[in-house]
Every structure is written in structure tokens, then in C-alpha cells.
Design a protein around this motif. Sequence first.
Motif, PDB file in Angstrom:
ATOM      1  N   GLY A 161       0.818  -1.200   0.000  1.00 15.17           N
ATOM      2  CA  GLY A 161       0.000   0.000   0.000  1.00 15.17           C
ATOM      3  C   GLY A 161       0.854   1.253   0.000  1.00 15.17           C
ATOM      4  N   PHE A 162       0.489   2.214  -0.835  1.00 16.90           N
ATOM      5  CA  PHE A 162       1.201   3.489  -0.942  1.00 16.90           C
ATOM      6  C   PHE A 162       0.281   4.618  -0.516  1.00 16.90           C
ATOM      7  CE2 PHE A 162       3.430   0.682  -3.759  1.00 16.90           C
ATOM      8  CZ  PHE A 162       4.756   1.079  -3.701  1.00 16.90           C
ATOM      9  N   ASP A 163       0.845   5.630   0.146  1.00 16.11           N
ATOM     10  CA  ASP A 163       0.054   6.803   0.507  1.00 16.11           C
ATOM     11  C   ASP A 163       0.034   7.795  -0.657  1.00 16.11           C
ATOM     12  OD1 ASP A 163       2.516   8.174   0.563  1.00 16.11           O
ATOM     13  OD2 ASP A 163       2.531   8.392   2.747  1.00 16.11           O
ATOM     14  N   ALA A 164      -0.620   8.944  -0.462  1.00 12.76           N
ATOM     15  CA  ALA A 164      -0.755   9.934  -1.529  1.00 12.76           C
ATOM     16  C   ALA A 164       0.587  10.490  -1.981  1.00 12.76           C
ATOM     17  CB  ALA A 164      -1.662  11.072  -1.077  1.00 12.76           C
ATOM     18  N   GLY A 165       1.596  10.442  -1.118  1.00  7.55           N
ATOM     19  CA  GLY A 165       2.933  10.923  -1.469  1.00  7.55           C
ATOM     20  C   GLY A 165       3.791   9.884  -2.157  1.00  7.55           C
ATOM     21  N   GLY A 166       3.278   8.650  -2.274  1.00 13.45           N
ATOM     22  CA  GLY A 166       4.017   7.603  -2.963  1.00 13.45           C
ATOM     23  C   GLY A 166       4.885   6.734  -2.075  1.00 13.45           C
ATOM     24  N   ASP A 167       4.767   6.881  -0.752  1.00  5.51           N
ATOM     25  CA  ASP A 167       5.561   6.078   0.172  1.00  5.51           C
ATOM     26  C   ASP A 167       4.824   4.796   0.542  1.00  5.51           C
ATOM     27  OD1 ASP A 167       7.817   7.861   0.573  1.00  5.51           O
ATOM     28  OD2 ASP A 167       6.379   9.183   1.581  1.00  5.51           O
ATOM     29  N   VAL A 168       5.565   3.699   0.724  1.00 10.07           N
ATOM     30  CA  VAL A 168       4.972   2.443   1.173  1.00 10.07           C
ATOM     31  C   VAL A 168       4.544   2.607   2.630  1.00 10.07           C
ATOM     32  CG1 VAL A 168       5.356  -0.007   1.601  1.00 10.07           C
ATOM     33  CG2 VAL A 168       6.395   1.075  -0.390  1.00 10.07           C
ATOM     34  N   VAL A 169       3.261   2.318   2.918  1.00 13.34           N
ATOM     35  CA  VAL A 169       2.746   2.483   4.272  1.00 13.34           C
ATOM     36  C   VAL A 169       2.019   1.249   4.805  1.00 13.34           C
ATOM     37  CG1 VAL A 169       2.577   5.009   4.151  1.00 13.34           C
ATOM     38  CG2 VAL A 169       0.643   3.603   3.411  1.00 13.34           C
TER      39      VAL A 169
END
Length: 87
Positions: free
Chosen positions: A50-58
Motif C-alpha cells: 500500500g502506498f500513501d498519496a505521497g508515494g511512500d509504502v505504508v
Amino acid sequence: MKLNPDTLRALEAQDVLPGNIYPAKGGRKSPGTEYWLVVALTANSAVCLGFDAGGDVVSATTYLKGAMRERPVIGRVDLNKMTLETL
């Protein structure tokens, strides 16, 4: 590893495949998962990062393939070109 959300758009419908990116929907919005990237498949499931809106794996999860087929494919990545780096 980051995802560039600005490049995502609806693509032609296809089967659930590693490298497909799907929008997240519903569920818990913390840590803020906006996109799912399929990284592996089992007989019935898709293993996703899963990625957040900033593109980081969360986050990470598994979904039944049937549930993923109900969502539009909004991007594709070549998993062979992805790199994980240690800190």
C-alpha cells in the motif's frame, strides 16, 4: 521505493497481475493507503503493498483476486526494475 501518483490513470481492463496498481477504497484511512501495488499472486489472492498519496509504502495486505478485478487498473510497474534499498 516510491510511487509517482501523478502518472496514474485508468488502463485497459486486464486480469490481476503482479505490477498492476489499483486505487484503495474504503477501509481504514490510517496510515492513509491510497493505492495498492500487486507484488505477488497465490492461487486465489493478490499480495499487495500500500502506498500513501505521497508515494511512500505504508502498508501491506492480501486481497482475493475477485475483489481486485472489481477495481480499475490505474497503472503498471515493471517489478523487475524495482529496487529496495537498506537504510
